[in-house]
Structure formats: C-alpha cells, structure tokens
Design an enzyme around this catalytic site. Structure first.
Site, PDB file in Angstrom:
ATOM      1  N   HIS A 226      -0.194 -47.763  29.557  1.00  0.00           N
ATOM      2  CA  HIS A 226      -1.522 -47.268  29.211  1.00  0.00           C
ATOM      3  C   HIS A 226      -1.330 -46.016  28.355  1.00  0.00           C
ATOM      4  CE1 HIS A 226      -0.524 -45.165  32.967  1.00  0.00           C
ATOM      5  NE2 HIS A 226      -1.223 -44.160  32.484  1.00  0.00           N
TER       6      HIS A 226
ATOM      7  N   GLU B  88       0.192 -46.919  45.743  1.00  0.00           N
ATOM      8  CA  GLU B  88      -0.802 -47.406  46.705  1.00  0.00           C
ATOM      9  C   GLU B  88      -0.387 -48.764  47.275  1.00  0.00           C
ATOM     10  OE1 GLU B  88      -5.096 -47.190  45.591  1.00  0.00           O
ATOM     11  OE2 GLU B  88      -5.063 -49.346  45.956  1.00  0.00           O
TER      12      GLU B  88
ATOM     13  N   HIS C 248      -8.269 -48.610  31.706  1.00  0.00           N
ATOM     14  CA  HIS C 248      -7.145 -48.615  32.644  1.00  0.00           C
ATOM     15  C   HIS C 248      -7.487 -47.918  33.961  1.00  0.00           C
ATOM     16  CE1 HIS C 248      -5.033 -44.746  33.156  1.00  0.00           C
ATOM     17  NE2 HIS C 248      -5.528 -44.412  32.003  1.00  0.00           N
TER      18      HIS C 248
ATOM     19  N   LYS D 196       0.051 -39.646  47.095  1.00  0.00           N
ATOM     20  CA  LYS D 196      -0.345 -38.915  45.884  1.00  0.00           C
ATOM     21  C   LYS D 196       0.704 -37.854  45.606  1.00  0.00           C
ATOM     22  CE  LYS D 196      -4.099 -39.058  44.150  1.00  0.00           C
ATOM     23  NZ  LYS D 196      -4.594 -39.905  43.039  1.00  0.00           N
TER      24      LYS D 196
ATOM     25  N   ASN E  77      -3.835 -37.838  38.798  1.00  0.00           N
ATOM     26  CA  ASN E  77      -4.339 -39.123  39.285  1.00  0.00           C
ATOM     27  C   ASN E  77      -3.211 -40.132  39.542  1.00  0.00           C
ATOM     28  OD1 ASN E  77      -3.603 -39.723  36.708  1.00  0.00           O
ATOM     29  ND2 ASN E  77      -5.545 -40.605  36.082  1.00  0.00           N
TER      30      ASN E  77
END
Lengths: 138, 373
Positions: B221, B101, B296, B372, B97
């Site tokens: 996170h 971006e 998160h 990605k 993930n």
C-alpha cells in the site's frame, strides 16, 4: 504569544508556533517535537549535541530542522530537552541541543512521527515576532 | 486451525506474539542483527533474501505482490540516513496504525473466491499491517527536498509544496522510483519476518508445522507502480500512485497468482481493532475505473487529539476484552489513538467498494487478539 499549540488535523498532527524572533520560533519547534513524542519533563539535558541544517528558504529550513530531530530520535535514539539556535539566516541554521538517549523505562512514548511535511506549511512575520504552522505525518 | 481453538488460549497467544514481535520505539529482536551488506541485499532482492535466510517458504513467495521484489531497486539511490533508520527496524511492527491481528472468519460472502483463497467460516486468520518503517519515511523526506527543486527545474506550479513532483522519466523521477522500490522490498521482507515469528508463536502453542499458517496474500500500500491500463480505449503506460490505497487486480490478470486467477486478486482492507476487517477480490470494473485500486483501510474520522479526549478515563483494553478482543500495545497512547470510534465503520467503507463494483466482498474477519506497536 510565545511557544506552541496543537492544531486539530484528522489524519495527522499540526502545530502552530510563535516566537519573538526566528531563533525563538525554531527553538519552540524543537520543544513542540519533544512534547509530541514524550513528556519533556522526563528528559534530562545530560548531553549536548551540535546540529546544523541547510534549506532553500526559511520554510524549508524549518522542515529540515524537524526532519533532523526526527532522524536523531528514530535512527539514533536521541531525545532533547533544550534547544538553542546560535545562528539562523534564510539558508542555514546551527545550534546546540541538550538531551539524552531514549530510555523506555523513563520516557513514555506519546506518538511517533514519520516526518515533517510541507503541507500547509507557513512561516510568517507578525506584529510582535514570527508565527509558523507545520503538519507532521504520523 | 479454528478461531475457537485460539479463543481458548488467546491470552497465551497474545503474550507469545508480544514476546516474539518487537513492538514499540527502539525495540528489536536480540537474536537478529542486520549487517550493512545485507541491508543492501534486502533492498535489491526483497523476499529472495528472506528465503535464503530461512524466513518463510517458496509457496509464500507465489502469494506476494510482484513475488516480493519490485524490480529496479537501487540502494545507492537511498540515503545513508534512510539506511540507518531502517537497519535496526527490520522485523519490527512499528507504532501508529500498524498491527498484527489474529482473528477468525466470521462470514463468507463469496464461496467460490473464499475456497480459492483457502478461507472457510470459523477459520483462524492473521493480518499483518506494517511497511517500510523509518527507512521509507526517510526516503520520503529526502526525496521531497529533491522534488521541490525538481518542480522548479521543470516549471511545475505547485498548489502545496507537499505535492512536489518531477516527470517519471527525469533523473529525479528515476532515482526516486529506484529508492521507492528498495523501500517496498524492505517492507516485503519486514512483513515476511514478522510472519515467520508469528508462525513460530503459533507453532509453539498449537504445534503443527508453520503453525498451520498459509500465506493468502501480501500486497503493498502507499506505492507508485508503472503499469499499462486502457485510457480512452488505448493501452497506455502509466505511473499508478496508490496513496491510502492498495492494488486490486481482476480475474485473469497475469500478475494475479495462478491459484486466484479465476476469482481475482485478494484485496485486504483492515478495519479498526474493535470491529472487523475484510478480504475482497479485485474486479474488471475496478480495473477499468480505478486502474485496479481499492482503499487500504477504513480511514480516520477523529483526529488523534479527539480520540484521546474520547478515550478519556476509559479502559480501552477492558472494553475490547468485553467484546472478545484481547489487545496489547507498547504504549497506552497508541491504543487510545486507535480506538474504534476514531475510525469510519469499515463495514460501510467496504459496502461502498462492493456496491460500486470496485472490489467484491469475499470474507469478513473478526479480531480476537491484537498486537499494536
């Protein structure tokens, strides 16, 4: 049944393993790992590597074995096609694996694996052999 | 810089980012190699090391949680295997993930907080979501073995071995926290380097120093931290474990950068690559009810297998393009697993945070270009 199958798990990825012997069960775990990462048919068994791992019991041994394969791929770029377990008791495993260095042009990446977990981990005896369940952290 | 400027050149930007940012298995920048000695410094010093190498600016540092260095990191508590996994992966996005971006501010909910954070409607934004890569994963695997043993030593009964643990003050607990701090510092450096190369890409395409990009906030996170919170009215020292969560500190807290202290810490909640992401601000209610934590991300609703099935013969790239989002991934498999349908709608998730008062909505970011790993 012999081999492995995928389990559905929302966050991560699980596999169920079946083997006539514990050795076969661990060999299938290796094959499943390769299948998770890439298309096993694209991996040539060009090189042979010796692997041995230790654990407090057979379940830990299974996680350590997979952790070793994850490390060999992630740190050293090794993909394996064939897995042979030579000896296996409750605390120690040794075997040989055959494969080749990862080549982005030939090996399509399906998923990368962060680690093998103890979550819902199980290694059990069945009527005709052994069965196990492992969840991977992706 | 505005989102409109990006939109006109989104394909160029996507290609430039993809060239600059190593993504995909085994990829790394040809012009960057880390020596073992430097890796130790990365773990110990975090962003202090990065600045010395010329990645990022002093102003960035003030806008990073713990100023980019969790104290107490000890590389000797990190295994050779973890160091080896991390060595070639510093400065890489990684798969799953993780993403970079580029987007634009679509909506502002809180003018005052947005102004403090330098966010305005239509403005271009960049979100970088990645962490400690293989190094952190290996630290996890290594210490799970340690903790399984420790749980036995300290007589802790485990419902599931993955929940293995040890007292924070035990040798095992201290060793782990020292290793984890090293992994967190590695993650700060990783994001800082990716930000630096992103700035380079912007600078080459749009001119202007630093590519016109200013760091709003960098927050950890999946980390545990020793903090003091009120429990039953008493100030209590706690080990706050934010798994699947991120820090959300309230206005006035001394660990919130000065620039944001009157509005609360910026909280970043990325959504999936097709919908949107959010910037929120930490609140007093969140501080007392969740020890200053928020989620998160949106969280998956489909397994990867289901996502693959749902993606079937669809062209994910074309579908997103029709929605105004350019996306490029190192493999089709990653794109397929990360389709929008596989995630909860981040709008719903963030509305829960907002309505429960755990964090306050500040701005909504719409994606334009997604890379990605």
């Amino acid at each position: 049944m012999e081999g492995f199958r995928y389990l559905d798990h929302t966050g991560d990825l699980g596999i169920e393993l079946f083997g006539r012997s514990r050795e076969a069960l661990f060999e299938h775990a290796g094959e499943a790992f390769t299948d998770i990462v890439t298309d096993p048919a694209t991996v040539h068994a060009s090189f042979e590597v010796e692997i041995s791992v230790d654990g407090a019991d057979v379940e830990q041994l299974l996680v350590e074995w997979l952790t070793e394969l994850i490390y060999r791929f992630d740190a050293q770029g090794w993909l394996f096609r064939r897995y042979r377990i030579r000896s296996l008791d409750d605390h120690h495993l040794s075997g040989t694996v055959q494969g080749e260095p990862y080549d982005p042009d030939r090996h399509p990446i399906r998923t990368t694996v962060k680690g093998a977990t103890y979550h819902q981990l199980e290694v059990t005896r069945t009527e005709d052999g052994w069965k196990a369940r492992v969840i991977f952290d992706l | 810089m505005s989102g409109e400027e990006i939109r006109g050149r989104s394909r160029d930007l996507m290609e430039a980012l993809f060239r600059k940012l190593p993504s995909g298995v085994g990829s790394s920048r040809k012009d960057f190699e880390l020596r073992r000695r430097d890796l130790h410094r990365v773990l110990e010093e975090g962003v202090g090391w990065t600045l010395e190498q010329g990645f990022g600016t002093r102003e960035d540092r003030a806008h990073i949680e713990a100023e980019g260095c969790i104290p107490g990191a000890d590389p000797s508590r990190v295994s050779d295997r973890a160091l080896e996994r991390g060595k070639r992966q510093l400065g890489t996005v990684g798969s799953g993930n993780h993403f970079v971006e580029v987007g634009r501010v679509q909506e502002i909910f809180d003018e005052r907080a947005a102004a403090a954070m330098g966010l305005a409607k239509g403005m271009a934004t960049v979100l970088i979501h990645t962490g400690s890569r293989g190094l952190g994963h290996q630290v996890c695997s290594d210490y799970i073995s340690v903790m399984i043993k420790a749980a036995r030593t300290y007589g802790i009964d485990l419902p599931d071995r993955q929940l293995c643990c040890a007292p924070v003050e035990s040798r095992e607990g201290r060793d782990y926290l020292a290793a984890m701090a090293g992994a967190a510092n590695f993650a700060f450096v990783n994001r800082q380097m990716i930000m630096h190369w992103t700035r380079e890409a912007f600078s080459e395409l749009f001119g202007s120093g630093n590519g016109g990009l200013e760091l709003v906030y960098d927050v950890c996170h999946n980390i545990a931290k020793l903090e003091t919170h009120r429990v039953d009215g008493m100030a209590t020292r706690l080990c706050v474990h934010r798994k699947g969560a991120t820090r959300a500190f309230p206005p006035g807290h001394r660990e919130v950068p000065e620039r944001y202290r009157h509005v609360g810490q910026p909280v970043l909640v990325p959504g999936d690559m097709g919908r949107c992401s959010y910037v929120l601000a930490g609140t007093e209610a969140g501080y007392s009810e969740t020890f200053g934590s928020a989620c998160h991300g949106a969280g998956r609703v489909m397994s990867r297998k289901q996502a693959k099935k749902a993606a079937g013969g669809r062209s994910i790239v074309r579908e997103l393009e029709e929605r105004g989002v350019m996306v490029k991934g190192a493999s089709r498999a990653t794109l397929v697993e990360e389709i929008s349908d596989a995630y909860k709608d981040v709008n719903d998730v963030v509305n829960v945070l907002h309505q429960a008062g755990i964090s306050r909505k500040v701005a909504k970011l719409a994606p334009l270009v997604v890379i990605k790993g």
